[in-house]
Design a protein around this motif. Structure first.
Motif, PDB file in Angstrom:
ATOM      1  N   MET A  37      37.790  41.725  47.480  1.00 44.47           N
ATOM      2  CA  MET A  37      37.039  41.463  46.246  1.00 44.47           C
ATOM      3  C   MET A  37      37.862  40.639  45.279  1.00 44.47           C
ATOM      4  SD  MET A  37      34.972  44.887  45.178  1.00 44.47           S
ATOM      5  CE  MET A  37      34.090  43.961  43.927  1.00 44.47           C
ATOM      6  N   THR A  38      37.163  39.989  44.350  1.00 40.97           N
ATOM      7  CA  THR A  38      37.793  39.327  43.210  1.00 40.97           C
ATOM      8  C   THR A  38      37.137  39.885  41.960  1.00 40.97           C
ATOM      9  OG1 THR A  38      38.265  37.313  44.456  1.00 40.97           O
ATOM     10  CG2 THR A  38      38.184  37.114  42.062  1.00 40.97           C
ATOM     11  N   VAL A  39      37.969  40.363  41.030  1.00 39.10           N
ATOM     12  CA  VAL A  39      37.490  40.987  39.796  1.00 39.10           C
ATOM     13  C   VAL A  39      38.236  40.355  38.624  1.00 39.10           C
ATOM     14  CG1 VAL A  39      37.310  43.163  38.526  1.00 39.10           C
ATOM     15  CG2 VAL A  39      37.024  43.150  41.000  1.00 39.10           C
ATOM     16  N   VAL A  40      37.525  40.130  37.521  1.00 42.33           N
ATOM     17  CA  VAL A  40      38.156  39.575  36.317  1.00 42.33           C
ATOM     18  C   VAL A  40      38.278  40.685  35.278  1.00 42.33           C
ATOM     19  CG1 VAL A  40      37.983  37.873  34.458  1.00 42.33           C
ATOM     20  CG2 VAL A  40      37.158  37.301  36.756  1.00 42.33           C
ATOM     21  N   PHE A  41      39.501  40.915  34.813  1.00 38.59           N
ATOM     22  CA  PHE A  41      39.763  41.834  33.709  1.00 38.59           C
ATOM     23  C   PHE A  41      40.070  40.980  32.490  1.00 38.59           C
ATOM     24  CE2 PHE A  41      40.753  44.254  37.486  1.00 38.59           C
ATOM     25  CZ  PHE A  41      40.308  45.535  37.197  1.00 38.59           C
ATOM     26  N   ARG A  42      39.446  41.332  31.347  1.00 39.17           N
ATOM     27  CA  ARG A  42      39.642  40.572  30.113  1.00 39.17           C
ATOM     28  C   ARG A  42      39.944  41.512  28.961  1.00 39.17           C
ATOM     29  NH1 ARG A  42      36.857  35.525  29.304  1.00 39.17           N
ATOM     30  NH2 ARG A  42      36.255  36.275  27.262  1.00 39.17           N
ATOM     31  N   THR A  43      40.730  41.009  28.020  1.00 37.25           N
ATOM     32  CA  THR A  43      40.937  41.737  26.777  1.00 37.25           C
ATOM     33  C   THR A  43      41.021  40.725  25.643  1.00 37.25           C
ATOM     34  OG1 THR A  43      42.221  43.469  25.666  1.00 37.25           O
ATOM     35  CG2 THR A  43      43.475  41.809  26.877  1.00 37.25           C
ATOM     36  N   ARG A  44      40.586  41.150  24.467  1.00 32.55           N
ATOM     37  CA  ARG A  44      40.613  40.318  23.267  1.00 32.55           C
ATOM     38  C   ARG A  44      41.502  40.992  22.232  1.00 32.55           C
ATOM     39  NH1 ARG A  44      36.174  36.857  22.942  1.00 32.55           N
ATOM     40  NH2 ARG A  44      34.790  37.064  24.724  1.00 32.55           N
ATOM     41  N   PHE A  45      42.174  40.181  21.431  1.00 33.57           N
ATOM     42  CA  PHE A  45      42.980  40.721  20.342  1.00 33.57           C
ATOM     43  C   PHE A  45      43.081  39.679  19.242  1.00 33.57           C
ATOM     44  CE2 PHE A  45      45.709  38.629  23.327  1.00 33.57           C
ATOM     45  CZ  PHE A  45      46.648  37.960  22.554  1.00 33.57           C
ATOM     46  N   GLN A  46      43.387  40.148  18.047  1.00 35.36           N
ATOM     47  CA  GLN A  46      43.467  39.297  16.860  1.00 35.36           C
ATOM     48  C   GLN A  46      44.921  39.096  16.449  1.00 35.36           C
ATOM     49  OE1 GLN A  46      40.740  38.028  15.083  1.00 35.36           O
ATOM     50  NE2 GLN A  46      39.413  38.839  16.684  1.00 35.36           N
ATOM     51  N   ARG A  64      52.918  45.126  37.852  1.00 35.55           N
ATOM     52  CA  ARG A  64      52.476  44.799  39.214  1.00 35.55           C
ATOM     53  C   ARG A  64      50.962  44.748  39.383  1.00 35.55           C
ATOM     54  NH1 ARG A  64      54.771  48.439  43.870  1.00 35.55           N
ATOM     55  NH2 ARG A  64      53.791  50.000  42.579  1.00 35.55           N
ATOM     56  N   VAL A  65      50.517  43.693  40.077  1.00 38.46           N
ATOM     57  CA  VAL A  65      49.127  43.520  40.485  1.00 38.46           C
ATOM     58  C   VAL A  65      49.126  43.442  42.012  1.00 38.46           C
ATOM     59  CG1 VAL A  65      47.139  41.951  40.471  1.00 38.46           C
ATOM     60  CG2 VAL A  65      48.470  42.281  38.392  1.00 38.46           C
ATOM     61  N   ILE A  66      48.216  44.165  42.656  1.00 39.60           N
ATOM     62  CA  ILE A  66      48.109  44.131  44.123  1.00 39.60           C
ATOM     63  C   ILE A  66      46.711  43.657  44.463  1.00 39.60           C
ATOM     64  CG2 ILE A  66      48.172  45.508  46.230  1.00 39.60           C
ATOM     65  CD1 ILE A  66      50.087  47.407  44.803  1.00 39.60           C
ATOM     66  N   ASP A  67      46.484  42.667  45.174  1.00 40.16           N
ATOM     67  CA  ASP A  67      47.317  41.772  45.931  1.00 40.16           C
ATOM     68  C   ASP A  67      47.776  40.575  45.091  1.00 40.16           C
ATOM     69  OD1 ASP A  67      47.188  43.131  48.386  1.00 40.16           O
ATOM     70  OD2 ASP A  67      45.450  42.040  49.046  1.00 40.16           O
ATOM     71  N   LYS A  68      46.868  39.968  44.349  1.00 39.87           N
ATOM     72  CA  LYS A  68      47.207  38.768  43.594  1.00 39.87           C
ATOM     73  C   LYS A  68      46.502  38.780  42.246  1.00 39.87           C
ATOM     74  CE  LYS A  68      46.812  33.736  43.820  1.00 39.87           C
ATOM     75  NZ  LYS A  68      46.295  32.620  44.605  1.00 39.87           N
ATOM     76  N   GLY A  69      47.228  38.413  41.202  1.00 41.66           N
ATOM     77  CA  GLY A  69      46.650  38.277  39.875  1.00 41.66           C
ATOM     78  C   GLY A  69      46.936  36.901  39.326  1.00 41.66           C
ATOM     79  N   VAL A  70      45.917  36.224  38.839  1.00 35.62           N
ATOM     80  CA  VAL A  70      46.088  34.920  38.191  1.00 35.62           C
ATOM     81  C   VAL A  70      45.792  35.147  36.709  1.00 35.62           C
ATOM     82  CG1 VAL A  70      45.385  32.504  38.126  1.00 35.62           C
ATOM     83  CG2 VAL A  70      45.379  33.744  40.300  1.00 35.62           C
ATOM     84  N   VAL A  71      46.715  34.725  35.852  1.00 31.14           N
ATOM     85  CA  VAL A  71      46.667  35.071  34.436  1.00 31.14           C
ATOM     86  C   VAL A  71      46.293  33.856  33.590  1.00 31.14           C
ATOM     87  CG1 VAL A  71      47.986  36.037  32.521  1.00 31.14           C
ATOM     88  CG2 VAL A  71      48.458  36.791  34.865  1.00 31.14           C
ATOM     89  N   VAL A 102      42.225  35.661  23.909  1.00 26.06           N
ATOM     90  CA  VAL A 102      41.703  36.311  25.105  1.00 26.06           C
ATOM     91  C   VAL A 102      42.702  36.170  26.241  1.00 26.06           C
ATOM     92  CG1 VAL A 102      39.868  36.303  26.849  1.00 26.06           C
ATOM     93  CG2 VAL A 102      39.309  35.846  24.461  1.00 26.06           C
ATOM     94  N   ILE A 103      42.990  37.299  26.891  1.00 17.97           N
ATOM     95  CA  ILE A 103      43.767  37.298  28.127  1.00 17.97           C
ATOM     96  C   ILE A 103      42.808  37.690  29.242  1.00 17.97           C
ATOM     97  CG2 ILE A 103      45.625  38.387  29.448  1.00 17.97           C
ATOM     98  CD1 ILE A 103      46.996  38.941  26.745  1.00 17.97           C
ATOM     99  N   ALA A 104      42.786  36.888  30.313  1.00 16.80           N
ATOM    100  CA  ALA A 104      41.972  37.203  31.489  1.00 16.80           C
ATOM    101  C   ALA A 104      42.899  37.235  32.697  1.00 16.80           C
ATOM    102  CB  ALA A 104      40.883  36.149  31.690  1.00 16.80           C
ATOM    103  N   VAL A 105      42.730  38.259  33.542  1.00 14.92           N
ATOM    104  CA  VAL A 105      43.493  38.372  34.774  1.00 14.92           C
ATOM    105  C   VAL A 105      42.496  38.473  35.920  1.00 14.92           C
ATOM    106  CG1 VAL A 105      45.220  39.670  36.082  1.00 14.92           C
ATOM    107  CG2 VAL A 105      45.376  39.558  33.582  1.00 14.92           C
ATOM    108  N   VAL A 106      42.569  37.528  36.845  1.00 11.10           N
ATOM    109  CA  VAL A 106      41.699  37.521  38.014  1.00 11.10           C
ATOM    110  C   VAL A 106      42.471  38.194  39.144  1.00 11.10           C
ATOM    111  CG1 VAL A 106      40.403  36.089  39.634  1.00 11.10           C
ATOM    112  CG2 VAL A 106      40.657  35.361  37.248  1.00 11.10           C
ATOM    113  N   VAL A 107      41.985  39.364  39.578  1.00  4.13           N
ATOM    114  CA  VAL A 107      42.641  40.122  40.643  1.00  4.13           C
ATOM    115  C   VAL A 107      41.861  39.912  41.933  1.00  4.13           C
ATOM    116  CG1 VAL A 107      43.327  42.415  41.458  1.00  4.13           C
ATOM    117  CG2 VAL A 107      43.495  41.848  39.018  1.00  4.13           C
ATOM    118  N   THR A 108      42.567  39.485  42.982  1.00  6.32           N
ATOM    119  CA  THR A 108      41.961  39.258  44.292  1.00  6.32           C
ATOM    120  C   THR A 108      42.670  40.133  45.312  1.00  6.32           C
ATOM    121  OG1 THR A 108      41.475  36.977  43.697  1.00  6.32           O
ATOM    122  CG2 THR A 108      41.409  37.518  46.038  1.00  6.32           C
ATOM    123  N   THR A 109      41.881  40.828  46.123  1.00  7.77           N
ATOM    124  CA  THR A 109      42.448  41.689  47.158  1.00  7.77           C
ATOM    125  C   THR A 109      42.156  41.128  48.540  1.00  7.77           C
ATOM    126  OG1 THR A 109      40.457  43.045  47.270  1.00  7.77           O
ATOM    127  CG2 THR A 109      42.182  43.760  45.751  1.00  7.77           C
TER     128      THR A 109
END
Length: 124
Positions: A37-46, A64-71, A102-109
């Motif tokens: 799967m590929t999932v996007v985690f996002r967070t916002r801050f001021q 650590r991100v398993i398997d791969k995280g693109v930031v 905004v920080i987004a991390v795309v996690v792919t397994t």
């Protein structure tokens, strides 16, 4: 902007303008990503002007991100965190701005379950 790269037009969820208000929140017990799967985690801050000025040479630390995280930070790719690397440091090169960020991390397994980082922090 140093090493940062803009995402392509086929990646709208990485843009800081993407509307994610209807996305579910992910608590600490929801950071597992199913196999293949590929999932996007996002967070916002001021950031106010004083804090943003201190962060011009800032760094983002991602555990650590398993398997791969693109930031991505504000739509700019700042790097990757690959399988089993404990903590990765990314240079922000002035990408943080006054107001919303905004920080987004795309996690792919691959063929097994993976995990999103348990810690993501920014420091000057």
């Amino acid at each position: 902007r140093g090493d940062a790269q803009r995402p392509g037009p086929t990646e709208p969820s990485l843009s800081p303008l993407f509307k994610d208000k209807d996305w579910p929140s992910a608590g600490p017990d929801q950071l597992v990503v199913k196999p293949n799967m590929t999932v996007v985690f996002r967070t916002r801050f001021q950031l106010d002007a004083a804090r943003q000025a201190k962060m011009k040479g800032g760094r983002l630390y991602l555990s650590r991100v398993i398997d791969k995280g693109v930031v991505y930070v504000n739509g700019w790719k700042v790097g990757e965190n690959n399988l089993y690397r404990e903590t990765t440091e990314f240079r922000l090169n002035g990408l943080l701005r006054v107001g919303e960020n905004v920080i987004a991390v795309v996690v792919t397994t691959g063929g097994r379950s993976g995990t999103m980082a348990k810690e993501c922090r920014i420091a000057p």
